[in-house]
Design an enzyme around this catalytic site. Structure first.
Site, PDB file in Angstrom:
ATOM      1  N   CYS A  97       0.815  -1.216   0.000  1.00  0.00           N
ATOM      2  CA  CYS A  97       0.000   0.000   0.000  1.00  0.00           C
ATOM      3  C   CYS A  97       0.850   1.268   0.000  1.00  0.00           C
ATOM      4  O   CYS A  97       0.318   2.367  -0.109  1.00  0.00           O
ATOM      5  CB  CYS A  97      -0.941   0.002   1.190  1.00  0.00           C
ATOM      6  SG  CYS A  97      -2.019  -1.438   1.225  1.00  0.00           S
ATOM      7  N   HIS A 129      -9.060   4.703  -0.801  1.00  0.00           N
ATOM      8  CA  HIS A 129      -7.727   4.113  -0.715  1.00  0.00           C
ATOM      9  C   HIS A 129      -7.502   3.120  -1.870  1.00  0.00           C
ATOM     10  O   HIS A 129      -7.497   1.910  -1.660  1.00  0.00           O
ATOM     11  CB  HIS A 129      -7.585   3.423   0.657  1.00  0.00           C
ATOM     12  CG  HIS A 129      -6.267   2.774   0.919  1.00  0.00           C
ATOM     13  ND1 HIS A 129      -5.081   3.211   0.358  1.00  0.00           N
ATOM     14  CD2 HIS A 129      -5.926   1.694   1.696  1.00  0.00           C
ATOM     15  CE1 HIS A 129      -4.088   2.430   0.786  1.00  0.00           C
ATOM     16  NE2 HIS A 129      -4.580   1.507   1.575  1.00  0.00           N
TER      17      HIS A 129
END
Lengths: 387, 387
Positions: free
Chosen positions: A83, A334
């Site tokens: 991420c 996200h």
């Protein structure tokens, strides 16, 4: 070592963008950043992306986006750090310009997560964890964060309700961001009733699965000054990446993000700053607990005191240290490999005075922090706008 | 811009390494390179890898290898450009050292391809091609190369047998490389009888599916000189990456590797050299046809004449331009994301005079070229050994 400036930004809205493929998302963000910078071409494209292979059946995605965007020929590579892939690509872009070997660089982050079933996407996200010693035991990414959150509550004697301030701030700020995925006000009551995912984490503690792309254009600061275009220039004051154990259980203290401590404090040293000098902080609130741990390791709150800080009002747009001024991971969304670039783009919006309804009164020094895995890779950037 | 030197190399044997996991392979290569360099730690680790997500169920592999190798804390990122991932990671390592921001960098390439069924691995490799317009039509990677090879035979009026020189040279050279996957002499007769995969490509035109890892240690040239250790220093004289269309059908001429032309000729210009100055060339013979196209685009043979060059004996260890001196992709093996780093490691072996039975008499300037996809990303490095 040359100083590096950000001279263009671009982004797509974040959401379930079923009408756009991976290459189209990349195109939209890269073209927007090039137009913003006023450039026709560049020498390199570094793309942050985590899951194109697993979720979109496509590797070699940097060259694909270069080709589809009409940038055929230039240097291209994908950079992956789970991420934190977006900030990892930014870091490579900074190295390239600083090296003197490349003049104009485009850094993009792109992720397309909604073309697969939720179980497939969840399995994809688990690839950020240690497959042999975490995922193989059935620990999903949410489960790992839930265990950390429970430990935090136990260790510091805080209530679950105390975490509400993080998603409430994120959703409040997203109201002023047209590119955010969610535009809904969150109240403590609504947070208290939110559906559990992996207790104590509920749906409001967890950032959404979504699609999106963001991009920036970098060039040497000295050249950027002549390039002009009447906008406030933004300089990269520090770019630091650090790692920790991949598996949470290997850490001495699962409540301490050592890689956030190292990357933020090296960044302060490089920029000649202290936490007090940071005007606002785009942090990685993939889960509410990560927002708390990031604030503590980066020197903004003592251990165990981040929830108190969040509850005090200090982190709102009007507070002493605004966080996630455009909605953060929780409410802007996200799209994993793109998030680190969104953070940079949004910080530049603030530093330029282009943040619209969410514009901060005093925004000259920004910090962004992108986290890969459960704190295993953490990359901190400090950006400085012209006064 | 600082000059960059290679001060350490490491590699695992290439093969079906079922007793070693991805992290173990990375460990073996990185630790060997560190020992060779005589360093205890480094500031950054960039890992070239293409298929860890698809084939090993693990992303975030650079941080995993940093952690498992005892390098916890340092900067880490994975770099991906399909089969050119290894050289793409090398390129990032060069940028990092050249930038002045990082002093000591480890670049590793690692791939583990034999834990999956061959059909799964083949599907994984197809992720290097355009998924929407090539793979979706059923074109595997071998099929794309077979079409290019057939077109080459038609266009230039050459026979399939004329390609034999490439795998024959590769297998001959692998006999002297203890780390090579294959140690068997290939004859024109054996080549003629080899089983077809996707005609005209037979099993001897095609590099094998395998596991392996390689690593190098980089530092500033000026510092490397003091670092010493009595070995010939190797300097990175040029590092250039270029791209082309991802899909073969989008190219004006599928027989011309534009990205090889651009990256090699930019590299010559940076190093102040011509093709005549190159002592040996580690090229990307994933398929025999790619070896031919690489030689032509890089200025070593006129269009359509690479097979003649190969047949003339000029490319053997005793020839004017030795290629793939340790066996190349065909016979050393092609663990895809590791290959670009193997090429660098083997070039350094030659430049140091450490290539054992395969040592060239004159080896001062080496060129390596790593190809991603069907020529979509091509990265050329020129290395210069001390006289």
């Amino acid at each position: 070592m040359r100083d590096v400036a950000i001279v263009g930004i671009g982004q797509t809205p974040v959401g379930e963008l079923w009408e756009k493929s991976l290459r189209h998302l990349g195109y939209d963000a890269v073209r927007a950043a090039m137009e913003d910078a006023g450039i026709e071409t560049a020498e390199a494209l570094y793309v942050g992306n985590m899951l194109s292979g697993e979720l979109n059946g496509q590797e070699h995605v940097a060259t694909l986006i270069a080709d589809f965007t009409g940038l055929r020929g230039l240097e291209a590579a994908k950079v992956e750090a789970a991420c934190a892939s977006g900030a990892a690509a930014m870091r490579v872009g900074v190295l390239a310009v600083a090296s003197g070997m490349v003049e104009t660089v485009i850094v993009a982050g792109v992720e397309k997560m909604t073309d697969t079933l939720p179980a497939e996407t969840t399995a994809g996200l688990a690839l950020a964890a240690d497959q042999d010693y975490e995922a193989a035991e059935g620990a999903t990414f949410v489960a790992l964060n839930a265990m950390i959150m429970r430990r935090y509550m136990h260790e510091y004697g805080v209530d679950k309700a105390d975490f509400a301030a993080f998603p409430i701030i994120a959703h409040e700020n997203a109201l002023g961001n047209p590119n955010a995925m969610f535009h809904l006000r969150l109240t403590p009551e609504r947070y208290a009733k939110a559906a559990p995912i992996a207790p104590p984490i509920n749906i409001m503690d967890s950032s959404p699965i979504c699609d999106g792309a963001a991009a920036v254009v970098l060039m040497p600061y000295e050249r950027a000054k002549e390039f002009g275009r009447g906008r406030r220039l933004v300089r990269v004051a520090a770019s630091v990446s650090a790692t920790d154990t991949l598996a949470v259980h290997d850490r001495r203290n699962p409540l301490w993000l050592e890689a956030a401590y190292v990357s933020s404090h090296k960044a302060y040293a490089l920029a000649g700053l202290t936490p007090n000098d940071i005007d606002f902080f785009e942090l990685h609130d993939a889960f509410s607990i990560m927002a708390a741990l990031s604030l503590e390791a980066s020197g903004f709150a003592p251990r165990g005191k981040a929830l108190e800080l969040a509850g005090s009002g200090a982190l709102t747009l009007e507070g002493r240290l605004p966080i996630n001024t455009m909605g953060g991971l929780k409410a802007r969304g996200h799209p994993v490999g793109a998030t680190g670039v969104y953070q940079i783009v949004e910080a530049v919006q603030q530093l330029r005075g282009d943040a619209g309804a969410n514009q901060l009164g005093h925004a000259h020094i920004a910090m962004t922090q992108n986290i890969g895995g459960s704190g295993a890779t953490i990359i901190t950037h400090i950006l400085r706008g012209e006064e």
